[in-house]
Design a protein around this motif. Structure first.
Motif: not given
Length: 108
Positions: A18, A20, A32, A57
């Motif tokens: 993930l 970000h 996203i 993200l």
């Protein structure tokens, strides 16, 4: 840049990372994405490598960040979703799946 500074903490579960961006790093809105890697990569995470799937993200504030993470966590707990990301073949197919899942969650 974040990975270089902090290491493989962005690898949140087996095969899934993930990455970000914060507002300070240039995030302008909540969003996203999804990427399935053709060639998995090694991040250095002891238990969750190799990384096969990325969910980038972007969140404009901490509240939006938490809400988006919660929604993603619900998806990642679903075995059907994990099967789906292995075979999805188009943006439209992915978008339709997410929209359907969002609709089902609103009725829970």
């Amino acid at each position: 840049e974040i990975y270089e500074e902090t290491g493989p903490y962005i690898v949140i579960t087996e095969n899934i990372a993930l990455p970000h961006a914060t507002v300070e790093s240039g995030a302008k809105d909540i969003a996203i994405g999804f990427t399935r890697l053709k060639v998995p990569v090694t991040s250095g995470h002891r238990t969750n490598d190799p990384v096969k799937y990325l969910f980038p993200l972007s969140a404009k504030n901490n509240q939006a960040h938490i809400e988006l993470l919660s929604e993603l966590a619900n998806l990642l707990e679903n075995p059907d979703f994990l099967k789906f990301i292995k075979v999805v073949s188009s943006k439209e197919e992915f978008k339709n799946y997410i929209e359907k899942a969002e609709g089902e969650n609103k009725h829970d």
